[in-house]
Design a protein around this motif. Structure first.
Motif, mmCIF file in Angstrom:
data_model
loop_
_atom_site.group_PDB
_atom_site.id
_atom_site.type_symbol
_atom_site.label_atom_id
_atom_site.label_comp_id
_atom_site.label_asym_id
_atom_site.label_seq_id
_atom_site.Cartn_x
_atom_site.Cartn_y
_atom_site.Cartn_z
ATOM 1 N N ALA A 138 2.339 1.665 -3.440
ATOM 2 C CA ALA A 138 1.345 2.114 -4.412
ATOM 3 C C ALA A 138 1.067 3.605 -4.263
ATOM 4 N N VAL A 139 0.957 4.077 -3.013
ATOM 5 C CA VAL A 139 0.701 5.501 -2.777
ATOM 6 C C VAL A 139 1.852 6.347 -3.308
ATOM 7 N N PHE A 140 3.075 5.950 -2.970
ATOM 8 C CA PHE A 140 4.219 6.733 -3.428
ATOM 9 C C PHE A 140 4.402 6.633 -4.932
ATOM 10 N N TYR A 141 4.058 5.488 -5.511
ATOM 11 C CA TYR A 141 4.151 5.348 -6.965
ATOM 12 C C TYR A 141 3.190 6.326 -7.649
ATOM 13 N N ALA A 142 1.982 6.435 -7.116
ATOM 14 C CA ALA A 142 1.017 7.376 -7.674
ATOM 15 C C ALA A 142 1.486 8.817 -7.507
ATOM 16 N N VAL A 143 2.036 9.132 -6.335
ATOM 17 C CA VAL A 143 2.548 10.489 -6.100
ATOM 18 C C VAL A 143 3.717 10.788 -7.030
ATOM 19 N N MET A 189 0.831 -1.204 0.000
ATOM 20 C CA MET A 189 0.000 0.000 0.000
ATOM 21 C C MET A 189 0.867 1.257 0.000
ATOM 22 N N ILE A 190 1.938 1.252 0.812
ATOM 23 C CA ILE A 190 2.844 2.408 0.837
ATOM 24 C C ILE A 190 3.494 2.603 -0.522
#
Length: 593
Positions: free
Chosen positions: A576-581, A573-574
């Motif tokens: 994925a969030v940073f990948y999107a950012v 999850m971490i």
């Protein structure tokens, strides 16, 4: 979103500390000298900080290797004992064979997957990226234990083989050299995919298309054109994977030692753990010899990387990558991606899920279904494992933040060729020669001799991790700096901006996507590393990887599976969030250009 107008406003406002532009050359020269003074101060400060981090562990390790542990006198007895033993020769040969086989397997899987994803019109490409991203956040020890359960004597593969053949033998002996190579190759194949993919993504397809138009088939085109053009990157990547496999600890410890197969890293670990008292001198001498081997391999890797431009196919002549049309082979290529996804992600996770639902390990079957329970998850949530999560996140966040902050300034000095930039860059890349286990011993030697109470605390872990990941932060920061033209800084300097103001107002916003990517990479690596932490962690400062290793060695495989799955979901999850950012930041950077 920052626009070009915002950036221009920042440049104009960077000189607000002054009421007007320099009126004559004397004032301009004074202002330039002030900016140069700030740059010099920053360079000297960085040299002192990075040198204090990097050099003392190596010096104390070298000292421990040439000091007689009995008499305390200078001596080469430790090296004589290591070099004179047959075990050293056998372990060295085994390490080389293990690393070579792992590199070949990782490259075969990674290159094939990367070519399908980057150069063809095959569907289901996101499966390859999903596999790689989740792999980055999963501790290696969790993958290793999953494949040990899958390919073990009581695992589903050998269980099915015995049921079909009626034999009592096994199809796959996981506790063997081929088993070690298979698991290590699987571990490195996602990274090989990402690195090869970066090369193939920008390769000019005109030569491949010319070969197809001349009558060459897909296989002939790959063999005679694509592979030859990507040969330098393949050789460089193979050397990189070879070096990392030489330094590997998880697979040799969990797969090799039960099969009575020793490599250099397990010999070093054995000198520190299996002997009482620990043979610090022998472990240090073996570590220095391993450092020398890695240094030679890194020099060879550097030579391979330097000559890659001879095979360049991307020029300034209207180049635009086009996918390779596979025709009827699209479904076969998609099946390869599905098989890669299933083998590297679905099978390990499914096996861990099954084991986590059992009170003790049982082969898959109807009888085992009656034992399914959530007790392992209840144990994880009711125990002090959340302290492990907090420790690991603290170490990973602190490591990534400190490493990126240091290498941000270091990369700016190095790329802009400022005074002291060359020295900072060399100091920041020295830790590349340190295998994780060797660096752990070196840092341990340092704090055993210094009157600083950090040994066995989270502080010593952060110290060691920052040293280990400085080269990676340098790579991300320097690559981003090379894309920022210096004319923006020159414009700000003409408006009266100092060096620190230019860094804060101009360079940092433009470099943010690269810094964020580097931060995420270091965070994920620090959250899953075992070899560096295993000798430094204390009872109250264990990280998740160390705790998982202890659970496995203590026979608590079911609890390990439950805890590991929870941790992997959190890391995924971490990531994925940073990948999107990071994608949004990269898009913003493109919009500013």
């Amino acid at each position: 979103m920052t626009t070009s107008a915002d950036l221009a406003h920042d440049i104009r406002s960077a000189g607000k500390n002054r009421t007007a532009l320099p009126a004559d050359s004397a004032v301009a020269a004074l202002w330039a000298r002030l900016s140069a003074y700030q740059t010099l101060v920053l360079a000297m400060l960085l040299i002192v900080v990075v040198a204090a981090l990097v050099l003392p562990p190596f010096l104390f390790l070298l000292k421990a290797s040439i000091v007689d542990s009995h008499g305390g006198e200078w001596s080469l007895a430790n090296f004589e004992a290591v070099l004179g033993s047959r075990r050293f020769l056998v372990s060295s040969a085994t390490s080389l064979a293990f690393a070579a086989g792992s590199a070949v397997l990782a490259l075969i899987i990674g290159w094939m997957t990367a070519w399908i994803v980057e150069r063809t019109n095959t569907p289901l490409k996101p499966l390859a990226y999903l596999t790689a991203i989740i792999s980055l956040g999963t501790p290696y020890i969790l993958y290793v234990t999953a494949w040990l359960l899958v390919f073990g004597k009581a695992g589903p593969i050998n269980q099915l083989y015995r049921a079909l053949t009626g034999t009592s033998d096994v199809l796959i002996d996981i506790y063997s050299m081929p088993g070690m190579i298979m698991v290590e190759g699987f571990l490195w194949s996602p990274l090989a995919f990402l690195l090869v993919g970066a090369t193939l993504r920008n390769a000019n397809p005109e030569l491949e298309e010319a070969a197809r138009m001349s009558g060459a088939g897909v296989g002939a085109t790959i063999r005679r054109v694509t592979l030859r053009l990507s040969l330098p990157s393949i050789l460089a990547l193979s050397m990189l994977v070879f070096i990392r496999a030489i330094e590997a600890f998880e697979v040799p410890a969990l797969v090799g030692l039960p099969g009575r197969i020793s490599v250099l890293t397990t010999d070093i670990y054995g000198n520190m753990v299996a002997k009482a008292p620990p043979d610090i001198g022998g472990a240090s001498a073996l570590s220095v010899l391993m450092l020398a081997l890695v240094l030679v391999l890194l020099a060879l890797y550097g030579r391979l990387s330097r000559h890659a431009e001879r095979f360049a196919t991307v020029t300034g002549k209207g180049f635009r990558p086009r996918p390779f049309e596979l025709g009827r082979l699209r479904n076969a290529a998609a099946a390869v991606l599905v098989a890669n996804f299933v083998l590297l992600l679905v099978v390990p996770i499914a096996m861990l899920t099954w084991v986590s639902l059992l009170p003790f390990y049982q082969p898959i079957g109807p009888a085992a279904l009656k034992l399914v329970t959530l007790d392992n998850y209840r144990t994880v949530f009711s125990s002090d494992h959340f302290e492990l999560i907090a420790n690991t996140l603290l170490v990973a966040v602190a490591t990534a933040t400190i490493a990126v902050a240091l290498t941000f300034a270091a990369a700016w000095l190095a790329v802009r060729r400022a005074p002291g930039g060359w020295a900072v860059e060399r100091l920041a890349t020295i830790p590349l020669v340190f295998p994780g286990l060797v660096l752990g011993i070196a840092v341990m030697q340092l704090f055993l001799h210094l009157p600083i109470p950090l040994y066995g605390t989270l502080g010593i872990l952060i110290w060691a991790f920052v040293i280990n990941y400085l080269p990676y932060g340098m790579r991300y920061s320097a690559a981003g700096m090379l894309q920022i033209h210096r004319e923006l800084e020159e414009s700000a300097e003409m408006c009266g901006a100092s060096a620190f103001t230019r860094l804060r107002r101009i360079v940092a916003p433009l470099l943010a996507p690269a810094l964020l990517a580097g931060w995420l990479f270091i965070f994920l690596m620090a959250a899953r590393v075992l070899s560096l932490a295993i000798l430094l962690a204390g009872p109250r400062s264990q990280t998740m990887a160390v705790a998982l290793f202890d659970l496995w060695t203590n026979g608590q495989g079911t609890e390990l599976a439950a805890l590991g799955l929870i941790w992997s979901m959190l890391m995924a999850m971490i990531a994925a969030v940073f990948y999107a950012v990071a994608r949004r930041s990269a898009a913003s950077a493109l919009a500013r250009t």
